[in-house]
Each structure stands twice: as C-alpha cells, then as structure tokens.
Design a protein around this motif. Structure first.
Motif, mmCIF file in Angstrom:
data_model
loop_
_atom_site.group_PDB
_atom_site.id
_atom_site.type_symbol
_atom_site.label_atom_id
_atom_site.label_comp_id
_atom_site.label_asym_id
_atom_site.label_seq_id
_atom_site.Cartn_x
_atom_site.Cartn_y
_atom_site.Cartn_z
ATOM 1 N N THR A 127 13.166 -46.367 -27.177
ATOM 2 C CA THR A 127 12.114 -47.390 -27.173
ATOM 3 C C THR A 127 10.741 -46.755 -26.964
ATOM 4 N N THR A 128 9.715 -47.584 -27.078
ATOM 5 C CA THR A 128 8.350 -47.094 -26.855
ATOM 6 C C THR A 128 8.131 -46.671 -25.410
ATOM 7 N N VAL A 176 13.959 -48.292 -31.565
ATOM 8 C CA VAL A 176 13.835 -49.749 -31.451
ATOM 9 C C VAL A 176 12.400 -50.171 -31.784
ATOM 10 N N PRO A 177 12.201 -51.022 -32.785
ATOM 11 C CA PRO A 177 10.840 -51.452 -33.136
ATOM 12 C C PRO A 177 10.155 -52.147 -31.972
ATOM 13 N N GLN A 178 8.851 -51.960 -31.874
ATOM 14 C CA GLN A 178 8.088 -52.556 -30.775
ATOM 15 C C GLN A 178 8.122 -54.077 -30.840
ATOM 16 N N SER A 179 8.391 -54.633 -32.029
ATOM 17 C CA SER A 179 8.431 -56.090 -32.203
ATOM 18 C C SER A 179 9.666 -56.726 -31.557
ATOM 19 N N VAL A 180 10.668 -55.913 -31.240
ATOM 20 C CA VAL A 180 11.869 -56.435 -30.578
ATOM 21 C C VAL A 180 11.523 -56.705 -29.122
ATOM 22 N N HIS A 181 11.530 -57.972 -28.748
ATOM 23 C CA HIS A 181 11.053 -58.347 -27.418
ATOM 24 C C HIS A 181 11.967 -57.821 -26.316
ATOM 25 N N TYR A 187 6.744 -52.355 -21.442
ATOM 26 C CA TYR A 187 6.817 -51.463 -22.607
ATOM 27 C C TYR A 187 5.437 -51.224 -23.220
ATOM 28 N N PRO A 188 5.091 -49.965 -23.485
ATOM 29 C CA PRO A 188 3.839 -49.652 -24.178
ATOM 30 C C PRO A 188 3.898 -50.102 -25.638
ATOM 31 N N PRO A 199 -2.487 -48.315 -21.106
ATOM 32 C CA PRO A 199 -2.773 -49.736 -21.301
ATOM 33 C C PRO A 199 -1.814 -50.668 -20.568
ATOM 34 N N VAL A 200 -0.601 -50.212 -20.279
ATOM 35 C CA VAL A 200 0.345 -51.042 -19.519
ATOM 36 C C VAL A 200 -0.230 -51.341 -18.140
ATOM 37 N N TYR A 201 -0.839 -50.358 -17.512
ATOM 38 C CA TYR A 201 -1.435 -50.537 -16.184
ATOM 39 C C TYR A 201 -2.731 -51.351 -16.277
ATOM 40 N N ARG A 202 -3.502 -51.113 -17.319
ATOM 41 C CA ARG A 202 -4.743 -51.873 -17.496
ATOM 42 C C ARG A 202 -4.440 -53.356 -17.712
#
Length: 271
Positions: free
Chosen positions: A53-54, A72-77, A246-247, A255-258
């Motif tokens: 995953t990302t 795993v595509p980022q679009s997969v929630h 997930y990034p 950006p996850v922290y931001r």
C-alpha cells in the motif's frame, strides 16, 4: 633480407586491424564492465521495491528508495479488502524488496509470489513518530540509503515539532481536550499533545464499551477513516474527527500529519 623487410609492414597492418576490431567489438569488453580503479567508490544500484500500500510506500520513500511500486491502488478505501491481481504478483516476483504488513490478509499470497529473489520485509505500520523513524532507519539500512533516511528524519522532526506546537496553541484556554481514540489513530492524539482517556477498535464499540467511554466525557473522538464503524459515541456530545493514516499517490508521509493537525484544529473551532 629483402623478403624480411617486406613482411614487417604487413605484420604492422595486421596488428592495427586487430586492435581496431577489438575497439569496435560488442559490449562484453566495455569499460563499464571492467573493475573499478583502486580507491574508487562502488556504484550503488537502486533497489526495486514493491509495497502493498501507499503506507509502506511512504516509509520506503522516506528511507531513500526511488523505484517504488504500489500494489493496492490509493482509491481502495480499505486496503486489506483488496485482492491482488496476477499482474501485481508478477511485479512482486521482479522486486529486490517486498514490503507488507502482517495484518493484511493477502500477505500470504505476497510471500508466495516473492519467490527466492525478493527479500520480504514486514513493516510496522504506525504513524507514531518514534515508530516511523525506527522503520525508516531499518529500511534505509536494508536499501543501502542510510544517508537519505537520516536526512528525511531531520526534516520530519522539524515539521512534526511545528505541527505539534501549532495544534496545542489552538486548544481553548491552552488546555488539551480529553480524547477517545481508535487504536490505530493514537498517534494523532500524541501529535495534539493529548493523552487519551480511552481507546476502542478495531472492532465496533460494544454496548459496555459505549457506556464506559461515554462516562469519560471526551471532547473529541478520533476515528480511523479507513476502518470507520460510524458514529462511535452517539449522544455523548463528543466531536468525531476522521484521521487518515494512508498517504497519497505521491508517497509523502508528511501531509498525513498536516491533515490530522488541520482536522484537530477545525474540531475545536480554530481557523
């Protein structure tokens, strides 16, 4: 004697032809394949890293990996629900390193597809800053990119300290609110400088847990956006904040922290 003199130019011409042919031959004798001069640094090959995953991908990129393929595509929630395709498993077989998390149900398929070439690396997926840096150190050592990993950690520490200070400055009266958090989003409470009064999950909250957590009168409930079970503490008056672990496709962890800091500030009414 005259006959000997006549043969000398012919021999010289033949020698020149042999040298010319050697210089124009195939790549098997090029300088690129020759041993490096004594004292010259050895060339470092860029490892091919395949990640599930990302999230693992962001850890790999932070550690200095440049050639990173995400399965795993980022679009997969909800990434654990993904079923790897044959093309995904083929990519795994060509990797130098394969990163996965033990809680991912397709981990067994990934291990089988990796074969004997790829090195399987189990990653502790947790955005707690200390755990992140420990994983980045580990991966940097494996990839041979320790310097890049160290540089990333320096920038991470600077950004994390800034966000931590920014969120704490937003608390009304300067006092952090009481927080209940899902087990995989406790890192966001730490970012906010808040000590959780209770945790839940990853399963849905039971009636007894609901009563116990509501009695603690939390101001905020930190919910895992990827494993949400709906409103966690209905009728408790607590504001529920969705935290993303997930990034994105850029495999940038910061950006996850931001985003978490922005959501926390918004929950308490800060601009």
């Amino acid at each position: 004697m005259a006959r000997t003199r006549g043969r000398i130019p012919s021999l010289l011409a033949l020698s020149a032809a042999v040298l010319l042919t050697a210089g124009c031959g195939d790549d098997t004798g090029t300088a690129a394949d020759s041993p490096a001069p004594a004292g010259a640094p050895a060339a470092k090959a860029k490892p091919v890293v395949v990640v599930t995953t990302t999230w693992e991908g962001a850890f790999a990129r932070a550690a200095g990996a440049q050639d990173v393929k995400v399965i795993v595509p980022q679009s997969v929630h909800h990434a654990p629900d993904y079923d790897p395709k044959p093309s995904d498993l083929a990519a795994v077989a060509k990797a130098d390193f394969v990163l996965y998390a033990p809680f991912e149900p397709y981990a067994a398929k990934i291990k089988e597809a990796a074969g004997s070439k790829a090195k399987l690396v189990e990653v502790n997926l947790d955005n707690d800053p200390d755990k992140v840096k420990a994983e980045v150190d580990k991966l940097g050592a494996l990839f041979g990119t320790a310097d890049a990993a160290t540089q990333w950690k320096t920038g991470f520490d600077t950004e994390y300290a800034k966000l931590n200070k920014d969120v704490q400055a937003a608390w009304p009266g300067g006092k952090s609110p009481s927080v209940v958090t899902q087990v995989f989003t406790a890192w966001a409470a730490k970012l906010a400088g808040a000590t959780p009064v209770g945790t839940f999950g990853p399963e849905a909250v039971t009636p007894s847990q609901l009563a116990e957590l509501s009695a603690k009168k939390p101001a905020l409930v930190l919910d895992n956006a990827h494993m949400s079970t709906g409103t966690v503490l209905p009728d408790s008056g607590a504001k529920q904040v969705k935290i993303v672990n997930y990034p994105g496709e850029d495999l940038d962890l910061l950006p996850v922290y931001r985003n978490a800091a922005a959501e926390l500030k918004k929950a308490v009414g800060a601009p």
